[in-house]
Scaffold this active site. Sequence first.
Site, short mmCIF file in Angstrom:
data_model
loop_
_atom_site.label_atom_id
_atom_site.label_comp_id
_atom_site.label_asym_id
_atom_site.label_seq_id
_atom_site.Cartn_x
_atom_site.Cartn_y
_atom_site.Cartn_z
N LYS A 15 0.83 -1.09 0.10
CA LYS A 15 0.04 -0.04 -0.25
C LYS A 15 0.99 1.40 0.02
O LYS A 15 0.40 2.20 -0.74
CB LYS A 15 -1.04 0.03 1.34
CG LYS A 15 -1.91 -1.03 1.15
CD LYS A 15 -2.84 -0.94 2.50
CE LYS A 15 -2.00 -0.86 3.78
NZ LYS A 15 -1.55 -2.19 3.94
N LYS A 37 -1.83 9.44 5.82
CA LYS A 37 -1.98 8.26 6.72
C LYS A 37 -2.70 8.26 7.83
O LYS A 37 -2.31 8.68 8.96
CB LYS A 37 -0.53 7.81 6.90
CG LYS A 37 -0.41 6.46 7.71
CD LYS A 37 -0.44 5.06 7.00
CE LYS A 37 -0.58 3.85 7.79
NZ LYS A 37 -0.59 2.79 6.99
N GLY A 118 -3.42 -1.73 7.54
CA GLY A 118 -3.77 -3.16 7.08
C GLY A 118 -4.93 -3.27 6.05
O GLY A 118 -4.47 -3.03 5.02
N PHE A 206 8.03 -7.83 -9.00
CA PHE A 206 8.67 -7.84 -7.82
C PHE A 206 10.14 -7.40 -8.00
O PHE A 206 10.70 -7.20 -9.05
CB PHE A 206 8.93 -9.30 -7.24
CG PHE A 206 9.56 -9.60 -6.00
CD1 PHE A 206 8.85 -9.36 -4.69
CD2 PHE A 206 10.82 -9.59 -5.96
CE1 PHE A 206 9.53 -9.70 -3.84
CE2 PHE A 206 11.64 -9.70 -4.77
CZ PHE A 206 10.86 -9.78 -3.58
N1 LIG Z 1 7.22 -4.71 -6.04
C1 LIG Z 1 7.92 -5.19 -4.87
N2 LIG Z 1 8.86 -5.78 -4.93
C2 LIG Z 1 9.64 -6.10 -3.86
N3 LIG Z 1 9.18 -5.61 -2.59
C3 LIG Z 1 8.15 -4.85 -2.51
C4 LIG Z 1 7.38 -4.63 -3.68
N4 LIG Z 1 6.49 -3.68 -3.11
C5 LIG Z 1 6.65 -3.43 -1.81
N5 LIG Z 1 7.88 -4.25 -1.47
C6 LIG Z 1 8.23 -4.14 0.02
O1 LIG Z 1 7.44 -4.89 0.73
C7 LIG Z 1 7.29 -4.25 2.01
C8 LIG Z 1 5.82 -4.02 2.25
O2 LIG Z 1 5.43 -2.95 1.63
P1 LIG Z 1 4.65 -1.52 1.90
O3 LIG Z 1 4.41 -0.81 0.92
O4 LIG Z 1 5.10 -0.99 3.30
O5 LIG Z 1 3.29 -2.31 2.16
P2 LIG Z 1 1.92 -1.92 3.15
O6 LIG Z 1 1.99 -0.70 3.16
O7 LIG Z 1 0.77 -2.64 2.45
O8 LIG Z 1 2.24 -2.39 4.69
C9 LIG Z 1 8.16 -3.42 2.15
O9 LIG Z 1 9.47 -3.67 2.64
C10 LIG Z 1 8.52 -2.85 0.54
O10 LIG Z 1 9.79 -2.51 0.27
MG LIG Z 2 1.98 0.87 4.74
#
Ligand SMILES: Nc1ncnc2c1ncn2[C@@H]1O[C@H](COP(=O)(O)OP(=O)(O)O)[C@@H](O)[C@H]1O
Ligand SMILES: [Mg+2]
Length: 229
Positions: A15, A37, A118, A206
């Site tokens: 997110k 946020k 979440g 990814f």
């Molecule tokens: N496309 C992606 N490839 C690899 N890692 C990712 C990718 N998108 C997000 N992440 C990693 O996954 C984790 C969760 O992402 P985040 O944006 O913080 O999710 P959320 O806000 O839904 O909790 C972070 O460490 C982020 O860097």
């Molecule tokens: Mg987040």
Amino acid sequence: MRGVFITGTSTGVGKTIVAAGLAAALRKRNVNVGVMKPFATASKRYSSKFRSEDTAMLARAADVKDSDEEINPAFYELPAAPLMAAKMTNSSVNMQEVLYALKKLSIKHSFVVVEGIGGIMVPLTEKETVADFAKLAEMPVVIVTHPLLGTMNHTILTVNACRQYGLDVKGIIVNMMPKKPSPVEKATPETIERFTKIPVVATIPFSKSPSYRKTASLLEKLAASLTMH
Ligand SMILES: Nc1ncnc2c1ncn2[C@@H]1O[C@H](COP(=O)(O)OP(=O)(O)O)[C@@H](O)[C@H]1O
Ligand SMILES: [Mg+2]
């Protein structure tokens, strides 16, 4: 209030990186974009300037000077759903106060990207969930999901919950698509579309070094469609 509410199938789905990427894509289009946020929880404070790591990334991506309290009016120092995090830190969640903060922020900016917390059914108070907040904010929703095992169930449940609350789901973003997807992972976006009747507006690969800047370039179309009159 003009903006979009970014939710996800769960925590850790992407997110923040999507919301930050979208804010950066909007800024590139010269939109006066704000970020919010509304609710954040964490085991500890992130920095002297920002209590939450998400808030810090959002503020950087949108290049805003708004204060931590303006961007993130509700922070609880315990990683849990706001209802529980607030209770266990002897605090409480005031929905009206947070909504008012969003109203004020949307006067300063022409479009606000709001990151949920979440998933959509996370409890905020004894009676209200994240879905209630999105509904009260009167904002369309974008759902972030991934193509890995378990995702069909979580994605369809999230869309169903949004519909139950009367939320306008603008699109789904499939994040973390493996570089070499299995046939099942490859078929996931179209299967999601078929079952939910919601378009997958972006598929984000990814990445070993994920960044909101990379994400931004994949969200240009979404940025354009969200700000079209
Ligand atoms: N496309 C992606 N490839 C690899 N890692 C990712 C990718 N998108 C997000 N992440 C990693 O996954 C984790 C969760 O992402 P985040 O944006 O913080 O999710 P959320 O806000 O839904 O909790 C972070 O460490 C982020 O860097
Ligand atoms: Mg987040």
